[in-house]
Write a protein that holds these residues in place. Structure first.
Motif, PDB file in Angstrom:
ATOM      1  N   VAL A 249      17.809 -29.279   2.943  1.00 26.74           N
ATOM      2  CA  VAL A 249      16.689 -29.729   3.766  1.00 26.74           C
ATOM      3  C   VAL A 249      15.520 -28.775   3.529  1.00 26.74           C
ATOM      4  N   VAL A 250      14.350 -29.357   3.279  1.00 28.36           N
ATOM      5  CA  VAL A 250      13.136 -28.562   3.059  1.00 28.36           C
ATOM      6  C   VAL A 250      12.010 -29.096   3.932  1.00 28.36           C
ATOM      7  N   ILE A 251      11.053 -28.230   4.201  1.00 25.62           N
ATOM      8  CA  ILE A 251       9.824 -28.653   4.874  1.00 25.62           C
ATOM      9  C   ILE A 251       8.682 -28.407   3.898  1.00 25.62           C
ATOM     10  N   PHE A 252       7.989 -29.485   3.558  1.00 24.60           N
ATOM     11  CA  PHE A 252       6.830 -29.404   2.679  1.00 24.60           C
ATOM     12  C   PHE A 252       5.557 -29.372   3.507  1.00 24.60           C
ATOM     13  N   GLY A 253       4.628 -28.515   3.108  1.00 28.24           N
ATOM     14  CA  GLY A 253       3.261 -28.552   3.601  1.00 28.24           C
ATOM     15  C   GLY A 253       2.437 -29.171   2.485  1.00 28.24           C
ATOM     16  N   TYR A 254       1.604 -30.131   2.799  1.00 27.26           N
ATOM     17  CA  TYR A 254       0.880 -30.848   1.751  1.00 27.26           C
ATOM     18  C   TYR A 254      -0.426 -31.417   2.299  1.00 27.26           C
ATOM     19  N   ALA A 255      -1.242 -31.884   1.400  1.00 24.34           N
ATOM     20  CA  ALA A 255      -2.464 -32.608   1.755  1.00 24.34           C
ATOM     21  C   ALA A 255      -2.390 -33.968   1.074  1.00 24.34           C
ATOM     22  N   HIS A 256      -2.679 -35.005   1.833  1.00 30.56           N
ATOM     23  CA  HIS A 256      -2.637 -36.376   1.313  1.00 30.56           C
ATOM     24  C   HIS A 256      -3.881 -37.107   1.783  1.00 30.56           C
ATOM     25  N   ASP A 257      -4.521 -37.824   0.901  1.00 30.39           N
ATOM     26  CA  ASP A 257      -5.717 -38.633   1.184  1.00 30.39           C
ATOM     27  C   ASP A 257      -6.902 -37.818   1.688  1.00 30.39           C
TER      28      ASP A 257
ATOM     29  N   SER B  18       3.205 -25.762   0.424  1.00 30.12           N
ATOM     30  CA  SER B  18       4.402 -24.948   0.631  1.00 30.12           C
ATOM     31  C   SER B  18       5.649 -25.815   0.568  1.00 30.12           C
ATOM     32  N   CYS B  19       6.778 -25.135   0.339  1.00 33.93           N
ATOM     33  CA  CYS B  19       8.088 -25.791   0.376  1.00 33.93           C
ATOM     34  C   CYS B  19       9.070 -24.742   0.870  1.00 33.93           C
ATOM     35  N   ASP B  20       9.520 -24.909   2.087  1.00 34.74           N
ATOM     36  CA  ASP B  20      10.429 -23.942   2.701  1.00 34.74           C
ATOM     37  C   ASP B  20      11.822 -24.542   2.852  1.00 34.74           C
ATOM     38  N   LEU B  21      12.799 -23.837   2.326  1.00 37.61           N
ATOM     39  CA  LEU B  21      14.190 -24.258   2.449  1.00 37.61           C
ATOM     40  C   LEU B  21      14.654 -23.993   3.875  1.00 37.61           C
ATOM     41  N   VAL B  22      15.161 -25.024   4.532  1.00 35.35           N
ATOM     42  CA  VAL B  22      15.605 -24.919   5.917  1.00 35.35           C
ATOM     43  C   VAL B  22      17.126 -24.861   5.994  1.00 35.35           C
ATOM     44  N   GLU B  23      17.756 -25.580   5.078  1.00 38.12           N
ATOM     45  CA  GLU B  23      19.216 -25.696   5.140  1.00 38.12           C
ATOM     46  C   GLU B  23      19.752 -25.976   3.742  1.00 38.12           C
TER      47      GLU B  23
ATOM     48  N   GLY C  44      -7.112 -34.756   2.749  1.00 41.81           N
ATOM     49  CA  GLY C  44      -7.079 -33.322   2.516  1.00 41.81           C
ATOM     50  C   GLY C  44      -6.579 -32.510   3.697  1.00 41.81           C
ATOM     51  N   LYS C  45      -6.298 -33.191   4.813  1.00 41.19           N
ATOM     52  CA  LYS C  45      -5.807 -32.512   6.015  1.00 41.19           C
ATOM     53  C   LYS C  45      -4.379 -31.995   5.793  1.00 41.19           C
ATOM     54  N   GLU C  46      -4.120 -30.783   6.275  1.00 43.79           N
ATOM     55  CA  GLU C  46      -2.782 -30.196   6.159  1.00 43.79           C
ATOM     56  C   GLU C  46      -1.782 -31.040   6.949  1.00 43.79           C
ATOM     57  N   GLN C  47      -0.709 -31.437   6.281  1.00 44.16           N
ATOM     58  CA  GLN C  47       0.347 -32.227   6.889  1.00 44.16           C
ATOM     59  C   GLN C  47       1.688 -31.605   6.519  1.00 44.16           C
ATOM     60  N   SER C  48       2.754 -32.113   7.116  1.00 45.75           N
ATOM     61  CA  SER C  48       4.082 -31.598   6.777  1.00 45.75           C
ATOM     62  C   SER C  48       5.107 -32.721   6.807  1.00 45.75           C
ATOM     63  N   ALA C  49       6.214 -32.462   6.120  1.00 45.86           N
ATOM     64  CA  ALA C  49       7.326 -33.409   6.101  1.00 45.86           C
ATOM     65  C   ALA C  49       8.628 -32.633   5.951  1.00 45.86           C
ATOM     66  N   LYS C  50       9.571 -32.949   6.799  1.00 48.62           N
ATOM     67  CA  LYS C  50      10.918 -32.396   6.685  1.00 48.62           C
ATOM     68  C   LYS C  50      11.739 -33.435   5.933  1.00 48.62           C
ATOM     69  N   MET C  51      12.357 -33.008   4.819  1.00 43.56           N
ATOM     70  CA  MET C  51      13.052 -33.947   3.936  1.00 43.56           C
ATOM     71  C   MET C  51      14.444 -33.438   3.594  1.00 43.56           C
ATOM     72  N   VAL C  52      15.336 -34.376   3.295  1.00 42.43           N
ATOM     73  CA  VAL C  52      16.678 -34.037   2.852  1.00 42.43           C
ATOM     74  C   VAL C  52      16.900 -34.653   1.472  1.00 42.43           C
ATOM     75  N   LEU C  53      17.509 -33.874   0.575  1.00 43.52           N
ATOM     76  CA  LEU C  53      17.913 -34.398  -0.727  1.00 43.52           C
ATOM     77  C   LEU C  53      19.165 -35.229  -0.479  1.00 43.52           C
ATOM     78  N   ASP C  54      19.000 -36.538  -0.536  1.00 39.01           N
ATOM     79  CA  ASP C  54      20.043 -37.468  -0.119  1.00 39.01           C
ATOM     80  C   ASP C  54      21.028 -37.810  -1.235  1.00 39.01           C
ATOM     81  N   ALA C  55      20.527 -37.869  -2.476  1.00 39.70           N
ATOM     82  CA  ALA C  55      21.408 -38.243  -3.586  1.00 39.70           C
ATOM     83  C   ALA C  55      20.834 -37.731  -4.900  1.00 39.70           C
ATOM     84  N   ILE C  56      21.753 -37.476  -5.836  1.00 41.39           N
ATOM     85  CA  ILE C  56      21.390 -37.079  -7.191  1.00 41.39           C
ATOM     86  C   ILE C  56      22.227 -37.920  -8.134  1.00 41.39           C
ATOM     87  N   ASP C  57      21.584 -38.495  -9.131  1.00 46.23           N
ATOM     88  CA  ASP C  57      22.294 -39.224 -10.180  1.00 46.23           C
ATOM     89  C   ASP C  57      21.925 -38.550 -11.492  1.00 46.23           C
TER      90      ASP C  57
END
Length: 155
Positions: free
Chosen positions: A57-65, A43-48, A67-80
């Motif tokens: 700001v988005v919250i990603f739901g993902y599986a890494h290594d 999943s990818c949910d827009l928070v702000e 396969g367990k469900e994990q999450s990360a809140k991220m901000v798009l910091d820069a665009i070039d």
């Protein structure tokens, strides 16, 4: 601060669908990653803010290594736009159990008329027993391949 990136030109990820497609997909359509990366991104949910704009700001739901469900809140910091680069900082989530800071840069580079994707991870480990995030580079390589396959099938 530590930094890892795919820098060997023989190992760059060629993106046959075109660098513009990669950059636009990750910038404006990250919410579609779950369609392209089945089993990896849930999943990818827009928070702000607004997708594709610095500060969103988005919250990603993902599986890494494992396969367990994990999450990360991220901000798009820069665009070039000129370098077709996006910089995303992880603010909260499972990865922050190991790192004080974790920043991801995805950039498209063109060499000999071939578009390549380069992933760079900048991070600070919480302590010296924490592993370097090599598995994360593999994860992002897999995501790139999935997005390219998805894009080529769709268009």
């Amino acid at each position: 601060m530590n930094k890892w990136e795919v820098i060997d030109p023989t190992n760059w990820l060629e993106f046959e669908a075109g660098g513009d497609a990669f950059h636009e997909f990750f910038r404006h359509k990250p919410h579609q990653l779950s369609d392209a990366c089945v089993g990896k991104v849930h999943s990818c949910d827009l928070v702000e803010g607004e997708f594709g704009k610095v500060g969103c700001v988005v919250i990603f739901g993902y599986a890494h290594d494992d396969g367990k469900e994990q999450s990360a809140k991220m901000v798009l910091d820069a665009i070039d736009e000129e370098k077709q680069a996006l910089v995303v900082k992880v603010l909260e989530g499972d990865v922050m159990e190991f790192y004080k800071t974790f920043t991801i840069t995805a950039q498209v580079e063109t060499k000999d008329d071939i578009d390549h994707v380069t992933w760079t991870l900048e991070y600070e480990m919480l302590h010296e027993d924490v592993p370097h995030p090599i598995s994360w580079l593999a994860y992002y390589i897999d995501i790139t391949v999935d997005v390219e396959t998805h894009h080529l099938k769709k268009y």
